[in-house]
Design a protein around this motif. Sequence first.
Motif, PDB file in Angstrom:
ATOM      1  N   LEU A 183      45.014 -18.402  -4.383  1.00 42.46           N
ATOM      2  CA  LEU A 183      44.816 -17.365  -2.741  1.00 42.46           C
ATOM      3  C   LEU A 183      43.566 -17.235  -2.857  1.00 42.46           C
ATOM      4  O   LEU A 183      43.078 -16.832  -3.821  1.00 42.46           O
ATOM      5  CB  LEU A 183      45.848 -16.477  -2.722  1.00 42.46           C
ATOM      6  N   THR A 184      42.286 -17.158  -1.854  1.00 49.88           N
ATOM      7  CA  THR A 184      41.454 -16.426  -1.734  1.00 49.88           C
ATOM      8  C   THR A 184      41.559 -15.399  -0.835  1.00 49.88           C
ATOM      9  O   THR A 184      41.604 -16.118   0.334  1.00 49.88           O
ATOM     10  CB  THR A 184      40.169 -17.549  -2.087  1.00 49.88           C
ATOM     11  N   SER A 185      40.968 -14.202  -0.936  1.00 53.42           N
ATOM     12  CA  SER A 185      40.381 -13.413   0.080  1.00 53.42           C
ATOM     13  C   SER A 185      39.731 -12.944   0.406  1.00 53.42           C
ATOM     14  O   SER A 185      38.431 -12.533  -0.667  1.00 53.42           O
ATOM     15  CB  SER A 185      41.350 -12.126  -0.527  1.00 53.42           C
ATOM     16  N   VAL A 186      38.786 -13.559   1.946  1.00 51.54           N
ATOM     17  CA  VAL A 186      37.181 -13.000   2.132  1.00 51.54           C
ATOM     18  C   VAL A 186      36.984 -12.223   3.128  1.00 51.54           C
ATOM     19  O   VAL A 186      38.092 -12.859   4.106  1.00 51.54           O
ATOM     20  CB  VAL A 186      36.954 -14.722   1.533  1.00 51.54           C
ATOM     21  N   GLU A 187      36.563 -11.695   3.166  1.00 52.83           N
ATOM     22  CA  GLU A 187      35.695 -11.015   5.177  1.00 52.83           C
ATOM     23  C   GLU A 187      34.581 -11.385   4.771  1.00 52.83           C
ATOM     24  O   GLU A 187      33.811 -11.562   4.235  1.00 52.83           O
ATOM     25  CB  GLU A 187      36.109  -9.486   4.520  1.00 52.83           C
ATOM     26  N   PHE A 188      34.349 -11.809   6.134  1.00 51.15           N
ATOM     27  CA  PHE A 188      33.273 -11.851   6.961  1.00 51.15           C
ATOM     28  C   PHE A 188      32.416 -10.674   7.721  1.00 51.15           C
ATOM     29  O   PHE A 188      33.257 -10.189   8.921  1.00 51.15           O
ATOM     30  CB  PHE A 188      33.436 -13.022   7.696  1.00 51.15           C
ATOM     31  N   TYR A 189      31.893 -10.731   7.854  1.00 52.71           N
ATOM     32  CA  TYR A 189      30.798  -9.600   8.750  1.00 52.71           C
ATOM     33  C   TYR A 189      29.726  -9.934   9.488  1.00 52.71           C
ATOM     34  O   TYR A 189      28.405 -10.957   8.468  1.00 52.71           O
ATOM     35  CB  TYR A 189      30.057  -8.338   7.488  1.00 52.71           C
ATOM     36  N   SER A 250      33.734  -7.414  11.651  1.00 52.92           N
ATOM     37  CA  SER A 250      34.506  -8.439  10.582  1.00 52.92           C
ATOM     38  C   SER A 250      36.015  -8.999  10.408  1.00 52.92           C
ATOM     39  O   SER A 250      36.235  -8.690  11.772  1.00 52.92           O
ATOM     40  CB  SER A 250      34.346  -7.495   9.542  1.00 52.92           C
ATOM     41  N   VAL A 251      35.477  -9.976  10.153  1.00 51.31           N
ATOM     42  CA  VAL A 251      37.301 -10.705  10.176  1.00 51.31           C
ATOM     43  C   VAL A 251      37.553 -10.372   8.952  1.00 51.31           C
ATOM     44  O   VAL A 251      36.736 -11.103   7.473  1.00 51.31           O
ATOM     45  CB  VAL A 251      36.879 -12.040  10.646  1.00 51.31           C
ATOM     46  N   TRP A 252      38.946 -10.344   8.214  1.00 49.62           N
ATOM     47  CA  TRP A 252      39.735 -10.389   6.896  1.00 49.62           C
ATOM     48  C   TRP A 252      39.983 -11.655   6.626  1.00 49.62           C
ATOM     49  O   TRP A 252      41.221 -11.390   7.539  1.00 49.62           O
ATOM     50  CB  TRP A 252      39.842  -9.624   6.239  1.00 49.62           C
ATOM     51  N   TYR A 253      40.022 -12.981   5.726  1.00 47.65           N
ATOM     52  CA  TYR A 253      41.305 -14.312   5.615  1.00 47.65           C
ATOM     53  C   TYR A 253      41.373 -13.757   4.256  1.00 47.65           C
ATOM     54  O   TYR A 253      41.113 -13.691   3.254  1.00 47.65           O
ATOM     55  CB  TYR A 253      39.871 -15.562   5.781  1.00 47.65           C
ATOM     56  N   PHE A 254      42.969 -14.257   4.943  1.00 49.55           N
ATOM     57  CA  PHE A 254      43.913 -15.150   3.132  1.00 49.55           C
ATOM     58  C   PHE A 254      43.466 -16.489   3.286  1.00 49.55           C
ATOM     59  O   PHE A 254      43.718 -17.009   4.332  1.00 49.55           O
ATOM     60  CB  PHE A 254      45.130 -14.622   3.043  1.00 49.55           C
ATOM     61  N   LEU A 255      43.616 -16.673   2.173  1.00 50.19           N
ATOM     62  CA  LEU A 255      43.802 -18.484   1.680  1.00 50.19           C
ATOM     63  C   LEU A 255      44.136 -18.577   1.009  1.00 50.19           C
ATOM     64  O   LEU A 255      44.097 -18.323   0.364  1.00 50.19           O
ATOM     65  CB  LEU A 255      42.147 -19.635   2.185  1.00 50.19           C
ATOM     66  N   GLN A 262      42.393 -27.086  -4.377  1.00 50.05           N
ATOM     67  CA  GLN A 262      42.402 -27.214  -2.610  1.00 50.05           C
ATOM     68  C   GLN A 262      42.185 -25.765  -1.652  1.00 50.05           C
ATOM     69  O   GLN A 262      41.071 -26.201  -0.859  1.00 50.05           O
ATOM     70  CB  GLN A 262      44.310 -27.317  -2.576  1.00 50.05           C
ATOM     71  N   VAL A 263      42.522 -24.685  -2.386  1.00 52.59           N
ATOM     72  CA  VAL A 263      41.531 -23.630  -1.864  1.00 52.59           C
ATOM     73  C   VAL A 263      40.534 -23.262  -2.022  1.00 52.59           C
ATOM     74  O   VAL A 263      39.630 -23.039  -0.630  1.00 52.59           O
ATOM     75  CB  VAL A 263      42.430 -22.243  -2.713  1.00 52.59           C
ATOM     76  N   ASP A 264      39.378 -23.141  -3.105  1.00 54.69           N
ATOM     77  CA  ASP A 264      38.394 -24.042  -3.690  1.00 54.69           C
ATOM     78  C   ASP A 264      37.590 -24.649  -2.320  1.00 54.69           C
ATOM     79  O   ASP A 264      37.202 -24.181  -1.194  1.00 54.69           O
ATOM     80  CB  ASP A 264      37.600 -24.069  -4.499  1.00 54.69           C
ATOM     81  N   SER A 265      38.625 -25.547  -1.824  1.00 51.96           N
ATOM     82  CA  SER A 265      37.930 -26.645  -0.820  1.00 51.96           C
ATOM     83  C   SER A 265      38.250 -26.070   0.357  1.00 51.96           C
ATOM     84  O   SER A 265      37.067 -26.750   1.413  1.00 51.96           O
ATOM     85  CB  SER A 265      38.597 -28.141  -0.834  1.00 51.96           C
ATOM     86  N   LEU A 266      39.125 -25.128   1.008  1.00 53.04           N
ATOM     87  CA  LEU A 266      39.574 -25.085   1.839  1.00 53.04           C
ATOM     88  C   LEU A 266      38.218 -23.430   2.326  1.00 53.04           C
ATOM     89  O   LEU A 266      37.528 -23.485   3.084  1.00 53.04           O
ATOM     90  CB  LEU A 266      40.767 -24.001   2.011  1.00 53.04           C
ATOM     91  N   LEU A 267      37.763 -23.417   1.144  1.00 53.42           N
ATOM     92  CA  LEU A 267      36.699 -22.227   1.501  1.00 53.42           C
ATOM     93  C   LEU A 267      36.073 -22.157   1.465  1.00 53.42           C
ATOM     94  O   LEU A 267      34.888 -22.033   2.545  1.00 53.42           O
ATOM     95  CB  LEU A 267      37.254 -21.072   0.129  1.00 53.42           C
TER      96      LEU A 267
END
Length: 477
Positions: A183-189, A250-255, A262-267
């Motif tokens: 998993l990667t948890s990332v928030e966009f502002y 802002s929007v907070w994503y879990f990938l 696979q998750v790094d590529s999704l990010l």
Amino acid sequence: MSKQQIVQWIEENQASFDQLADQIWAHPETAYEERFASEAQIAVLQQAGFRIASQVGGIPTAFIAEYGSGSPIIGFIGEYDALPGLSQQVNTVPEPVVHNGPGHGCGHNLLGTAGVEAAIAAADRLLEEGLTGTIRYYGCPAEEVLSGKTFMAREGVFHDLDAALTWHPGSSNLAVSAGTSALTSVEFYFQGRTAHAGAAPHLGRSALDAVELMNVGANYLREHVPDGSRIHYTITNGGVAPNIVPDQASVWYFLRGANREQVDSLLERLLNIARGAALMTETSVTWDIKAGAYDFKPNETLNDLLVAQWEEAGAIDFTVEERKWAKQLTDTLDPTALRQAKHQTERLGLGEEGPLPTGFARWKPIGVTLGGSTDLGDVSWITPVGTITTTCAPVGIQVHTWQATAAFGSSIGRKGMQYAAKLLALAAYELFTTGEETLKRAKEEFRQTTRDSVYIPAIPTEAQPPILKTQPVEVTR
Ligand SMILES: [Zn+2]
């Protein structure tokens, strides 16, 4: 004989650990705030003669307790954080203790306490029998935001372990040989320009538009990602009023995906979507990677070792009243979901006993990655990890629900916890005494399952545990 003495030690001392689990249940603390829980556990471990290393990885609520010396080094992995909004009394109707307050809906009040109990029970045997070896209990905060152990792992604190043992409260005694998702948890502002939405909309550049366009892009991405990928988001800031063009959103994503790659590529692909949304709306975008966890690699050898201890540990003895209460709690569930859970339990051969099964099962799905994630995944890439669940809630109760908070605060939860403590302590004792071969096999299995990749922490090197941030992330104007 010695194994029976472990069981006896736990039975003689269980009242004080029941109390510890109850106190943590009654003081629910969310990720990185677990001061009461960590201090309570440290006090008990210190009393038992463990050496304490506190503030591990710069986190005030992370600690390691150690006993003995030399090898092997066996670690028990504990957690103690609660979940927001899941406050609930020990009751079969929804009734929070504190409206919208936190609650132990994942049973980490039990999870950590059983680890403490097992560590002390095993230490008692080391002392009594003059055995060589090191016992560690890892007090790991913030599992629910999937990052406590990743910051600890970055400090290298799991690297010298020969093996780690842990468990999770569940609704049956079960060893699952399936991985969980990375998993990667990332928030966009997004940053735009404010304007009067009625009088001068042409002057505004909406950060909310950018968030919405980004989400549209992400939803189109879904069709072109590997099977089993998961993309979910929540809008954490959507502006303040309809008549003001939002300059900040802002929007907070879990990938999630089957593995780190696979998750790094999704990010990378999601970052392009964010850049595209900013370009379309003439806004700018920054992001903050909040967590990056590895997929969990089960270790069958250690799982088998834990399961085999049921012969010494006996079975959990639930009373008629507890079974009645369990039935009342499951009456609150959606009938279809309950029926499915029962069928699954039947397929595991545990369906005979109604809502509180006491038998043990192995579930070995081939090539299955479960949709959820855990920061235990990182530990499983560093050392072999054995894990099981025990019956702490009725069949059908899902973690992260009010029903789960109720069950994990009840005598059912405590009985499941005592059972887990026995299995963990007995398994560790075996590794300290006759388990040399088992340990060898566990390590060989670990080498096989992790051979395709080298563990590099997925959190950025500059990332700090959120506790160290005095201010939320600043977006420059
Ligand atoms: Zn949990």
